[in-house]
Design an enzyme around this catalytic site. Structure first.
Site, PDB file in Angstrom:
ATOM      1  N   ASN A 114       2.456   3.559  10.532  1.00 47.64           N
ATOM      2  CA  ASN A 114       1.717   4.027  11.705  1.00 47.64           C
ATOM      3  C   ASN A 114       2.121   3.161  12.885  1.00 47.64           C
ATOM      4  O   ASN A 114       2.680   2.073  12.705  1.00 47.64           O
ATOM      5  CB  ASN A 114       0.207   3.936  11.468  1.00 47.64           C
ATOM      6  CG  ASN A 114      -0.241   2.519  11.147  1.00 47.64           C
ATOM      7  OD1 ASN A 114      -0.142   2.067   9.997  1.00 47.64           O
ATOM      8  ND2 ASN A 114      -0.701   1.792  12.153  1.00 47.64           N
ATOM      9  N   HIS A 158      -5.346  -9.855  -0.951  1.00 48.30           N
ATOM     10  CA  HIS A 158      -5.426 -10.106   0.475  1.00 48.30           C
ATOM     11  C   HIS A 158      -6.531 -11.111   0.789  1.00 48.30           C
ATOM     12  O   HIS A 158      -7.568 -11.136   0.133  1.00 48.30           O
ATOM     13  CB  HIS A 158      -5.714  -8.813   1.244  1.00 48.30           C
ATOM     14  CG  HIS A 158      -4.738  -7.711   0.997  1.00 48.30           C
ATOM     15  ND1 HIS A 158      -4.793  -6.908  -0.121  1.00 48.30           N
ATOM     16  CD2 HIS A 158      -3.679  -7.274   1.725  1.00 48.30           C
ATOM     17  CE1 HIS A 158      -3.806  -6.020  -0.069  1.00 48.30           C
ATOM     18  NE2 HIS A 158      -3.124  -6.221   1.035  1.00 48.30           N
ATOM     19  N   MET A 209      -1.410  -7.163   7.172  1.00 48.04           N
ATOM     20  CA  MET A 209      -2.471  -8.069   6.718  1.00 48.04           C
ATOM     21  C   MET A 209      -2.095  -8.780   5.419  1.00 48.04           C
ATOM     22  O   MET A 209      -2.970  -9.178   4.657  1.00 48.04           O
ATOM     23  CB  MET A 209      -3.770  -7.276   6.530  1.00 48.04           C
ATOM     24  CG  MET A 209      -4.217  -6.496   7.749  1.00 48.04           C
ATOM     25  SD  MET A 209      -5.621  -5.408   7.383  1.00 48.04           S
ATOM     26  CE  MET A 209      -5.718  -4.458   8.902  1.00 48.04           C
ATOM     27  N   SER A 210      -0.799  -8.936   5.174  1.00 48.86           N
ATOM     28  CA  SER A 210      -0.363  -9.535   3.909  1.00 48.86           C
ATOM     29  C   SER A 210       0.973 -10.242   4.097  1.00 48.86           C
ATOM     30  O   SER A 210       1.370 -10.574   5.216  1.00 48.86           O
ATOM     31  CB  SER A 210      -0.225  -8.443   2.840  1.00 48.86           C
ATOM     32  OG  SER A 210       0.838  -7.556   3.184  1.00 48.86           O
ATOM     33  N   SER A 264       0.819  -1.216   0.000  1.00 44.88           N
ATOM     34  CA  SER A 264       0.000   0.000   0.000  1.00 44.88           C
ATOM     35  C   SER A 264       0.852   1.265   0.000  1.00 44.88           C
ATOM     36  O   SER A 264       1.714   1.452   0.853  1.00 44.88           O
ATOM     37  CB  SER A 264      -0.910   0.020   1.235  1.00 44.88           C
ATOM     38  OG  SER A 264      -1.835  -1.027   1.188  1.00 44.88           O
ATOM     39  N   TYR A 293      -8.470 -10.913   3.252  1.00 45.12           N
ATOM     40  CA  TYR A 293      -9.663 -10.205   3.713  1.00 45.12           C
ATOM     41  C   TYR A 293     -10.534  -9.675   2.574  1.00 45.12           C
ATOM     42  O   TYR A 293     -11.682  -9.280   2.796  1.00 45.12           O
ATOM     43  CB  TYR A 293      -9.305  -9.060   4.667  1.00 45.12           C
ATOM     44  CG  TYR A 293      -8.504  -7.922   4.060  1.00 45.12           C
ATOM     45  CD1 TYR A 293      -9.066  -7.005   3.180  1.00 45.12           C
ATOM     46  CD2 TYR A 293      -7.169  -7.747   4.402  1.00 45.12           C
ATOM     47  CE1 TYR A 293      -8.339  -5.958   2.651  1.00 45.12           C
ATOM     48  CE2 TYR A 293      -6.421  -6.708   3.877  1.00 45.12           C
ATOM     49  CZ  TYR A 293      -7.010  -5.812   3.006  1.00 45.12           C
ATOM     50  OH  TYR A 293      -6.275  -4.784   2.477  1.00 45.12           O
ATOM     51  N   HIS A 333      -3.498   0.328  -4.537  1.00 48.46           N
ATOM     52  CA  HIS A 333      -3.036  -0.816  -5.330  1.00 48.46           C
ATOM     53  C   HIS A 333      -3.584  -0.667  -6.747  1.00 48.46           C
ATOM     54  O   HIS A 333      -4.798  -0.737  -6.960  1.00 48.46           O
ATOM     55  CB  HIS A 333      -3.535  -2.134  -4.715  1.00 48.46           C
ATOM     56  CG  HIS A 333      -2.929  -2.451  -3.381  1.00 48.46           C
ATOM     57  ND1 HIS A 333      -2.162  -3.581  -3.173  1.00 48.46           N
ATOM     58  CD2 HIS A 333      -2.965  -1.787  -2.208  1.00 48.46           C
ATOM     59  CE1 HIS A 333      -1.771  -3.597  -1.906  1.00 48.46           C
ATOM     60  NE2 HIS A 333      -2.251  -2.521  -1.301  1.00 48.46           N
TER      61      HIS A 333
END
Length: 270
Positions: free
Chosen positions: A233, A81, A209-210, A28, A83, A59
């Site tokens: 972050n 992903h 998350m990847s 990202s 998700y 993306h």
């Protein structure tokens, strides 16, 4: 699955001039590196047989085939992903296609939340190992024996040789880089402060998350892997502020120059 991989590989081969030797997956906000490739041939994922479609902001959802530092590269501007609703095997489908194209070295990047309280947003982290908290593994099911063994070793999932090289390059370029453990969760909700505390106790330095499914598939297929996280972050509970995807994209944009400089140098020396 072998038939699907082969169909995608044949389509790509019919649309590029030279075979790539290095694969890159851009996370990202980090897709801008793809624009630096010379002699570009762009192939949208939507046009590749059996390919999923990237649905996430930041993306672009396409392959860029070209040259960086004189090396033939295949750059994924956007990944898939779990998700998003894809099967775990679908998320790693591009890995198998790249391997069939002849790629033996893979650089994976991601935007991650900092768990280690010594970290700061905007820093880069070299991944030395990972913890899979996704509850799934892309190798579950019949083994793709054309790719690798039923029980692949993961003790050097992130190549120690490449890690040493990248640390040397970052030192020469005066680009500080952390080295730590990446934990993967399914998302799409960000983790709770309690979950982050758990991950910190278990030894994780960053969370995302990847990446982990892709690295598992790449190791299974015999690829040499390097991983770099951009700490965009601090994870939940570290700071008294809410988390947002907008912050991820903003921070990634702020560090893009040093990120591009580092990765181009890695490609040159890998």
């Amino acid at each position: 699955m072998n038939k699907k991989i082969s169909e995608a590989k044949i389509y790509i081969e019919n649309n590029i001039v030279e075979k790539p030797e290095i694969g890159l997956i851009l996370g990202s906000g980090l897709g801008v590196l793809g624009d630096r490739a010379e002699n570009q041939k762009i192939i949208d994922y939507a046009n590749i047989p059996n390919f999923p479609i990237s649905t996430i902001e930041g993306h672009k959802g396409r392959f860029i085939f070209g040259e960086i530092s004189g090396r033939k590269v295949a750059i994924m501007q956007g990944r898939f992903h779990y998700y998003e609703g894809y099967d775990m095997k679908e998320t790693v489908f591009p890995i198998w296609v790249m391997r069939l194209l002849g790629i033996e070295k893979l650089i994976v990047t991601n935007a991650a939340g900092g768990i280690n309280t010594d970290y700061k947003p905007g820093e880069l982290m070299l991944i030395k190992d990972h913890i899979n908290f996704m509850g799934k593994n892309p190798l579950i099911g019949p083994n793709l024996s054309s790719m690798g063994t039923r029980f692949p070793d993961m003790s050097n999932a992130y190549s120690s040789r490449l890690r040493d090289l990248i640390k040397s390059i970052s030192y020469k370029l005066n680009i500080p880089i952390r080295e730590g453990v990446y934990a993967s969760m399914t998302g799409p909700a960000y983790e709770t402060p309690a979950e982050i505390k758990m991950l910190r106790i278990m030894g994780a330095d960053a969370v995302g998350m990847s990446t982990v499914p892709e690295v598992i598939a790449a190791n299974h297929a015999g690829m040499e892997v390097a991983g770099i996280s951009c700490i965009t972050n601090m994870a939940a509970g570290v700071l008294d502020k809410p988390l947002s995807h907008e912050e991820v994209i903003k921070t990634a944009d702020e560090v893009k120059d040093k990120f591009i400089k580092l990765v181009i140098s890695i490609i040159n020396e890998i």
